[in-house]
Design an enzyme around this catalytic site. Structure first.
Site, short mmCIF file in Angstrom:
data_model
loop_
_atom_site.label_atom_id
_atom_site.label_comp_id
_atom_site.label_asym_id
_atom_site.label_seq_id
_atom_site.Cartn_x
_atom_site.Cartn_y
_atom_site.Cartn_z
N TYR A 10 0.83 -1.22 0.00
CA TYR A 10 0.00 0.00 0.00
C TYR A 10 0.86 1.26 0.00
O TYR A 10 0.43 2.33 -0.41
CB TYR A 10 -0.93 0.03 1.22
CG TYR A 10 -2.02 -1.01 1.19
CD1 TYR A 10 -2.19 -1.87 0.11
CD2 TYR A 10 -2.90 -1.14 2.25
CE1 TYR A 10 -3.18 -2.83 0.10
CE2 TYR A 10 -3.90 -2.09 2.25
CZ TYR A 10 -4.03 -2.94 1.16
OH TYR A 10 -5.01 -3.87 1.15
N ASP A 54 -2.45 -18.19 1.91
CA ASP A 54 -3.57 -18.94 1.31
C ASP A 54 -4.04 -20.03 2.27
O ASP A 54 -5.24 -20.22 2.48
CB ASP A 54 -3.19 -19.51 -0.07
CG ASP A 54 -1.77 -20.06 -0.13
OD1 ASP A 54 -1.01 -19.89 0.84
OD2 ASP A 54 -1.43 -20.67 -1.16
#
Ligand code: NAD
Length: 356
Positions: free
Chosen positions: A140, A221
């Site tokens: 970000y 994941d």
């Protein structure tokens, strides 16, 4: 003893309603202990001062020991220029307070277990973990580029971490694990990403200073699956900015209504920022429908992390548990007319106070 200073940002929409409730609860649990200084931020500050975060507002937050925030924004300011949108104020106050660790608890309140979308046997094992998300680094904040490759459009975003950014968030997480069940799960993607391999190395180095905490590592994941498969096995999760953003939204759905969940953002200087995770809910503002529990629990986090008042924080959290057990419900958590009492936000605050 001098009073502890708290900057208070009611904000817009339901912000002032939920903040009003949290202040009443704080005053009840610890009378005359706090000096609350109200600060203009968000849409109301745009109306009054032409900007979402006037310098004086930020200064008050920086000088206070902690900041308690309701929520900002609303349709009235949707079309103002991007530089002065209410959300700019939010980012400005986070940056100005240098808070790099976002702490989001995910705890299922047993009386609300039916709101959990997971299988009953999984929810019944109990869900009580904390996500510690790195808030000011990673993709970000890395370089964002749009360019061309062989005449076609291309874009890239840089995921970058320095050792010290990882080390300081790891310390926050280890300390938090120490005060809980002493299990830390670090989430990364070290099988693919170099930044994740650095993340894992540094977390392992910091772990040596906390031999009493058990550390394990999960790829992101896999972590997203395990959170749904065996949420009861998690205690504290530490992860980088983007992974934390996604996993904390997943976690908020596991435990039910958005109106129930608090968060804390902390930095090195202990001047934390505490807020509910919801927005200003313009659709229900001014109707006494807002659930104040997320903000009340944010105030409890403030007592625990900024003021070392764990006993008072426990009192608030237990009072919320009791009230829910008795069947008191605001509209967002009301499901069962036989066993529950539908009440407004003000009454919810009063009932919680009566249990303190
Ligand atoms: P929202 O969280 O305000 O509302 C989403 C839904 O949840 C709405 O139906 C609302 O009524 C309900 N809800 C939210 N909080 C509730 C509570 N305490 N009790 C009962 N119901 C509750 O999100 P949104 O509608 O996407 O955004 C509204 C405004 O808030 C926008 O201007 C947005 O930019 C802003 N926003 C601010 C923050 C913040 O200040 N931290 C965060 C998110 C959104």
């Amino acid at each position: 003893m001098s009073k502890r200073s708290v900057a208070v940002i009611p904000g817009d929409g339901i912000g002032p309603e939920v903040i009003g409730a949290a202040l009443k609860v704080l005053e009840k649990v610890s009378p005359n202990k706090f000096d609350f200084q109200e600060v203009a931020m968000g849409g109301n500050a745009i109306d009054k001062y032409g900007e979402p975060l006037p310098a004086a507002s930020l200064k008050t937050c920086q000088n206070a020991e902690a900041t308690l925030l309701g929520a900002v924004g609303g349709p009235k300011w949707d079309n103002v220029s991007p530089e002065i949108r209410p959300e700019r104020g939010l980012l400005g106050v986070r940056a100005g307070l240098e808070v790099f660790a976002n702490i989001r608890p995910a705890r299922i309140f047993q009386p609300l277990a039916s709101a959990c979308p997971l299988r009953k046997d999984i929810a019944d094992k109990g869900i009580d973990f904390i996500i510690v998300r790195e808030l000011t680094g990673g993709i970000y904040f890395g370089e964002h580029k749009a360019f061309e490759i062989n005449g076609e459009r291309a874009a890239s975003d840089l995921m970058q971490y320095t050792e010290h950014e990882i080390r300081r968030i790891a310390h926050v997480a280890f300390k938090m694990a120490r005060g809980r069940r002493k299990i830390l799960t670090s989430v990364d993607k070290a099988n693919i990403l170099t930044s994740s391999r650095l993340w894992r190395d540094v977390v392992n180095e910091v772990a040596k200073e906390y031999p009493d905490v058990t550390v394990n590592h999960l790829y992101v994941d896999n972590a997203s699956m395990q959170l749904i498969r065996v949420p009861s096995e998690f205690d504290v999760i530490v992860t980088e900015n983007t992974f934390g953003d996604i996993l904390s939204d997943e976690a908020s759905q596991i435990v039910g209504s958005i109106g129930m969940i608090p968060s804390a953002s902390l930095g090195d200087n202990n001047r934390g920022l505490y807020e509910p995770i919801h927005g200003s809910a313009p659709d229900i503002a001014g109707q006494d429908k807002a659930n104040p529990i997320g903000t009340i629990l944010a105030a409890a986090m403030m007592l625990r992390y900024s003021f070392e008042m764990s006993k008072e924080a426990d009192l608030i959290e237990n009072a919320v548990d009791e009230v829910l057990k008795e069947g008191w419900r605001t509209g967002d958590i009301y499901t069962d007319s036989e066993h529950e009492n539908l009440i407004g936000g003000k009454k919810m605050c009063d009932v919680i106070i009566s249990h303190l």
